[in-house]
Design an enzyme around this catalytic site. Sequence first.
Site, PDB file in Angstrom:
ATOM      1  N   VAL A  14      42.748  50.048  41.067  1.00  0.00           N
ATOM      2  CA  VAL A  14      41.628  50.380  40.180  1.00  0.00           C
ATOM      3  C   VAL A  14      41.037  51.751  40.532  1.00  0.00           C
ATOM      4  O   VAL A  14      40.820  52.593  39.655  1.00  0.00           O
ATOM      5  CB  VAL A  14      40.530  49.280  40.253  1.00  0.00           C
ATOM      6  CG1 VAL A  14      39.353  49.644  39.351  1.00  0.00           C
ATOM      7  CG2 VAL A  14      41.101  47.923  39.870  1.00  0.00           C
ATOM      8  N   ALA A  43      36.284  56.630  50.124  1.00  0.00           N
ATOM      9  CA  ALA A  43      36.609  55.877  51.343  1.00  0.00           C
ATOM     10  C   ALA A  43      37.862  55.041  51.115  1.00  0.00           C
ATOM     11  O   ALA A  43      37.985  54.356  50.097  1.00  0.00           O
ATOM     12  CB  ALA A  43      35.444  54.980  51.729  1.00  0.00           C
ATOM     13  N   GLU A 130      30.468  45.069  35.289  1.00  0.00           N
ATOM     14  CA  GLU A 130      31.243  44.680  34.089  1.00  0.00           C
ATOM     15  C   GLU A 130      32.714  44.420  34.416  1.00  0.00           C
ATOM     16  O   GLU A 130      33.324  43.492  33.882  1.00  0.00           O
ATOM     17  CB  GLU A 130      31.122  45.800  33.050  1.00  0.00           C
ATOM     18  CG  GLU A 130      31.765  45.514  31.722  1.00  0.00           C
ATOM     19  CD  GLU A 130      31.028  44.435  30.933  1.00  0.00           C
ATOM     20  OE1 GLU A 130      31.529  43.304  30.921  1.00  0.00           O
ATOM     21  OE2 GLU A 130      29.960  44.726  30.355  1.00  0.00           O
ATOM     22  N   GLY A 135      37.861  41.759  33.486  1.00  0.00           N
ATOM     23  CA  GLY A 135      38.453  43.101  33.500  1.00  0.00           C
ATOM     24  C   GLY A 135      37.886  44.058  32.474  1.00  0.00           C
ATOM     25  O   GLY A 135      36.705  44.387  32.499  1.00  0.00           O
ATOM     26  N   ILE A 137      37.302  43.724  29.362  1.00  0.00           N
ATOM     27  CA  ILE A 137      36.540  43.210  28.210  1.00  0.00           C
ATOM     28  C   ILE A 137      35.046  43.465  28.388  1.00  0.00           C
ATOM     29  O   ILE A 137      34.456  43.043  29.373  1.00  0.00           O
ATOM     30  CB  ILE A 137      36.769  41.688  28.022  1.00  0.00           C
ATOM     31  CG1 ILE A 137      38.258  41.401  27.866  1.00  0.00           C
ATOM     32  CG2 ILE A 137      35.993  41.172  26.826  1.00  0.00           C
ATOM     33  CD1 ILE A 137      38.584  39.926  27.776  1.00  0.00           C
ATOM     34  N   GLY A 188      51.369  25.229  42.246  1.00  0.00           N
ATOM     35  CA  GLY A 188      50.461  24.085  42.328  1.00  0.00           C
ATOM     36  C   GLY A 188      49.603  23.915  41.079  1.00  0.00           C
ATOM     37  O   GLY A 188      48.669  23.129  41.055  1.00  0.00           O
ATOM     38  N   GLU A 191      51.396  19.560  37.059  1.00  0.00           N
ATOM     39  CA  GLU A 191      51.700  18.213  37.554  1.00  0.00           C
ATOM     40  C   GLU A 191      53.185  18.183  37.928  1.00  0.00           C
ATOM     41  O   GLU A 191      53.962  19.038  37.502  1.00  0.00           O
ATOM     42  CB  GLU A 191      51.506  17.201  36.431  1.00  0.00           C
ATOM     43  CG  GLU A 191      50.156  17.225  35.775  1.00  0.00           C
ATOM     44  CD  GLU A 191      49.151  16.415  36.550  1.00  0.00           C
ATOM     45  OE1 GLU A 191      49.576  15.477  37.239  1.00  0.00           O
ATOM     46  OE2 GLU A 191      47.968  16.726  36.491  1.00  0.00           O
ATOM     47  N   LYS A 202      50.568  18.822  22.198  1.00  0.00           N
ATOM     48  CA  LYS A 202      51.120  19.243  20.892  1.00  0.00           C
ATOM     49  C   LYS A 202      50.934  18.136  19.861  1.00  0.00           C
ATOM     50  O   LYS A 202      50.549  18.401  18.725  1.00  0.00           O
ATOM     51  CB  LYS A 202      52.609  19.573  21.041  1.00  0.00           C
ATOM     52  CG  LYS A 202      52.805  20.990  21.524  1.00  0.00           C
ATOM     53  CD  LYS A 202      54.143  21.535  21.074  1.00  0.00           C
ATOM     54  CE  LYS A 202      54.130  23.034  21.283  1.00  0.00           C
ATOM     55  NZ  LYS A 202      55.360  23.579  21.751  1.00  0.00           N
TER      56      LYS A 202
HETATM   57  P1  NDP Z   1      43.777  47.546  45.984  1.00  0.00           P
HETATM   58  O1  NDP Z   1      44.205  46.682  47.101  1.00  0.00           O
HETATM   59  O2  NDP Z   1      44.817  48.172  45.110  1.00  0.00           O
HETATM   60  O3  NDP Z   1      42.876  48.731  46.573  1.00  0.00           O
HETATM   61  C1  NDP Z   1      41.929  48.528  47.577  1.00  0.00           C
HETATM   62  C2  NDP Z   1      41.459  49.885  48.081  1.00  0.00           C
HETATM   63  O4  NDP Z   1      40.447  49.666  49.055  1.00  0.00           O
HETATM   64  C3  NDP Z   1      42.550  50.730  48.744  1.00  0.00           C
HETATM   65  O5  NDP Z   1      42.394  52.064  48.372  1.00  0.00           O
HETATM   66  C4  NDP Z   1      42.272  50.546  50.244  1.00  0.00           C
HETATM   67  O6  NDP Z   1      42.631  51.676  51.028  1.00  0.00           O
HETATM   68  C5  NDP Z   1      40.766  50.411  50.239  1.00  0.00           C
HETATM   69  N1  NDP Z   1      40.268  49.691  51.405  1.00  0.00           N
HETATM   70  C6  NDP Z   1      40.614  48.469  51.835  1.00  0.00           C
HETATM   71  N2  NDP Z   1      39.924  48.140  52.947  1.00  0.00           N
HETATM   72  C7  NDP Z   1      39.108  49.190  53.213  1.00  0.00           C
HETATM   73  C8  NDP Z   1      38.169  49.458  54.214  1.00  0.00           C
HETATM   74  N3  NDP Z   1      37.909  48.567  55.176  1.00  0.00           N
HETATM   75  N4  NDP Z   1      37.502  50.637  54.193  1.00  0.00           N
HETATM   76  C9  NDP Z   1      37.759  51.546  53.230  1.00  0.00           C
HETATM   77  N5  NDP Z   1      38.646  51.335  52.223  1.00  0.00           N
HETATM   78  C10 NDP Z   1      39.315  50.173  52.227  1.00  0.00           C
HETATM   79  O7  NDP Z   1      42.762  46.677  45.109  1.00  0.00           O
HETATM   80  P2  NDP Z   1      42.465  46.747  43.536  1.00  0.00           P
HETATM   81  O8  NDP Z   1      42.234  48.155  43.128  1.00  0.00           O
HETATM   82  O9  NDP Z   1      43.464  45.939  42.788  1.00  0.00           O
HETATM   83  O10 NDP Z   1      41.108  45.906  43.437  1.00  0.00           O
HETATM   84  C11 NDP Z   1      39.874  46.444  43.834  1.00  0.00           C
HETATM   85  C12 NDP Z   1      38.744  45.543  43.351  1.00  0.00           C
HETATM   86  O11 NDP Z   1      38.779  45.447  41.933  1.00  0.00           O
HETATM   87  C13 NDP Z   1      38.793  44.109  43.870  1.00  0.00           C
HETATM   88  O12 NDP Z   1      37.478  43.679  44.106  1.00  0.00           O
HETATM   89  C14 NDP Z   1      39.406  43.338  42.719  1.00  0.00           C
HETATM   90  O13 NDP Z   1      39.026  41.987  42.679  1.00  0.00           O
HETATM   91  C15 NDP Z   1      38.799  44.082  41.553  1.00  0.00           C
HETATM   92  N6  NDP Z   1      39.550  43.910  40.309  1.00  0.00           N
HETATM   93  C16 NDP Z   1      40.868  44.274  40.276  1.00  0.00           C
HETATM   94  C17 NDP Z   1      41.596  44.103  39.125  1.00  0.00           C
HETATM   95  C18 NDP Z   1      43.019  44.523  39.046  1.00  0.00           C
HETATM   96  O14 NDP Z   1      43.638  44.306  38.008  1.00  0.00           O
HETATM   97  N7  NDP Z   1      43.601  45.117  40.087  1.00  0.00           N
HETATM   98  C19 NDP Z   1      40.978  43.485  37.917  1.00  0.00           C
HETATM   99  C20 NDP Z   1      39.562  43.226  38.029  1.00  0.00           C
HETATM  100  C21 NDP Z   1      38.903  43.423  39.216  1.00  0.00           C
HETATM  101  P3  NDP Z   1      44.143  52.203  51.106  1.00  0.00           P
HETATM  102  O15 NDP Z   1      44.406  52.860  49.764  1.00  0.00           O
HETATM  103  O16 NDP Z   1      44.126  53.198  52.210  1.00  0.00           O
HETATM  104  O17 NDP Z   1      44.980  51.012  51.338  1.00  0.00           O
HETATM  105  N1  HSE Z   2      40.700  38.559  35.065  1.00  0.00           N
HETATM  106  C1  HSE Z   2      41.860  38.740  35.822  1.00  0.00           C
HETATM  107  C2  HSE Z   2      43.049  38.033  35.280  1.00  0.00           C
HETATM  108  C3  HSE Z   2      41.764  38.642  37.290  1.00  0.00           C
HETATM  109  O1  HSE Z   2      43.342  38.205  34.132  1.00  0.00           O
HETATM  110  O2  HSE Z   2      43.715  37.293  35.999  1.00  0.00           O
HETATM  111  C4  HSE Z   2      42.290  39.962  37.905  1.00  0.00           C
HETATM  112  O3  HSE Z   2      41.819  40.120  39.171  1.00  0.00           O
END
Ligand code: NDP
Ligand code: HSE
Length: 393
Positions: A14, A43, A130, A135, A137, A188, A191, A202
């Site tokens: 993201v 970060a 949001e 996601g 939406i 899991g 069933e 259906k």
């Molecule tokens: P990723 O695992 O792709 O990215 C996580 C990022 O956080 C990486 O850049 C990682 O660093 C960094 N990170 C992890 N630990 C630390 C730390 N201790 N200090 C600093 N930086 C850190 O996750 P996503 O982008 O998929 O998801 C991010 C958030 O968005 C989550 O909360 C997720 O639930 C939410 N989300 C994600 C969706 C998706 O489709 N992916 C959909 C909706 C929500 P590095 O790059 O160095 O590994």
């Molecule tokens: N809303 C999401 C899904 C969760 O479609 O599964 C993504 O983290």
Amino acid sequence: MKPVRLALLGCGTVGSEVVRLLHEQADDLTARVGAPIEIAGIAVRRLARDRGSLPVDPALFTTDALGLVKRDDVDVVVEVVGGIEPARTWLVEALRAGKSVVTANKALLAEDGGALHDAATEGGADLYYEAAVAGAIPLLRPLRESLHGDKITRVTGIVNGTTNYILSSMDASGASFTEALEEATALGYAEADPTADVASAKAMGCTIKLLCIASRVSGPSGDSISVRVHPAMIPRTHPLASVGDAFNAVFVEAEAAGQLMFYGRGAGGAPTASAVLGDIVAVGRNRLAGVRSASESVYADLPVRPMGEVVTRYHISLDVADRAGVLAAVAGVFAKHDVSIATVRQSGRGDDAILVIVTHGAPDAALAATVRELQALDIVRSIASVLRVEGGA
Ligand code: NDP
Ligand code: HSE
């Protein structure tokens, strides 16, 4: 024009799309916010990670997220790391210091959203999330703003794309049927023999979806909210029944507006980043105007109703002995718990007899007690499945 300065925590699926969109939409964002948006720092966990051709100065990267959050030149903290800690510490620190927060962190909001809201109130800062709900939406803003003159009675969502994908494939029973089934069983979700449920759904003109439901319930002692997540049968004519693949959708019912459906991508880097960007614009504008968004509505104060009191309908499949008096004994158990039966259907004979019973609405505790007692009957070989039925009369 003084820019709005962001601390971006996380630059993964993201976060990297947030960086890209901030770069690509820079002019439009400046026009919408009324000031440029600048990244003060990013970060991450691993400085050495290859981040492709991200349009950002490599000198902005740091592993010291807390230090970045505390910097004086940071106005808004955007958290796309995930997990409970250390994200909670960073966000509470930011909010208490009056810095607005935009987060996609559903786990943290579910686990300790109250602590974040308290910190936002304490610091007079905005807390927007949001992206954490379905996601891409747009849902929270329509609920909090567009519908704030209305009374929302029920929100029903399909918000797990993976499960929806599996259920949709099973329902469609195309070439991916076996594969989806195997995957679902391995995960899991299904069933041991889920084909019976799918066939039964259906036959009833229904399909099975994993639903999250929040509804407002009026009672003699005032209003309350019932909240639950479970698989359920819904009529094929219900708008949520047509939500396939990995899509998410949220069906909102409000007193004056009636029924509304929000549909779109619930996951993925770019779709989720779109929701994050929308929030960044909103908090950026608020900061320039010196205001913060409205606090939560009175809904937040409504008590949560115990699950046992929630009125639902059940679809129960029983593997029974096929002989006279069995149906009467089974029906007696329902009657004992004051659960009214809507339909009864038998399939198979002899050792293969299955009774499928669909009830009218009854408190969940009464239905659960009925199922427990049925399980103990000699004539019931096994309870093949129990599913709730939603979204119909
Ligand atoms: P990723 O695992 O792709 O990215 C996580 C990022 O956080 C990486 O850049 C990682 O660093 C960094 N990170 C992890 N630990 C630390 C730390 N201790 N200090 C600093 N930086 C850190 O996750 P996503 O982008 O998929 O998801 C991010 C958030 O968005 C989550 O909360 C997720 O639930 C939410 N989300 C994600 C969706 C998706 O489709 N992916 C959909 C909706 C929500 P590095 O790059 O160095 O590994
Ligand atoms: N809303 C999401 C899904 C969760 O479609 O599964 C993504 O983290």
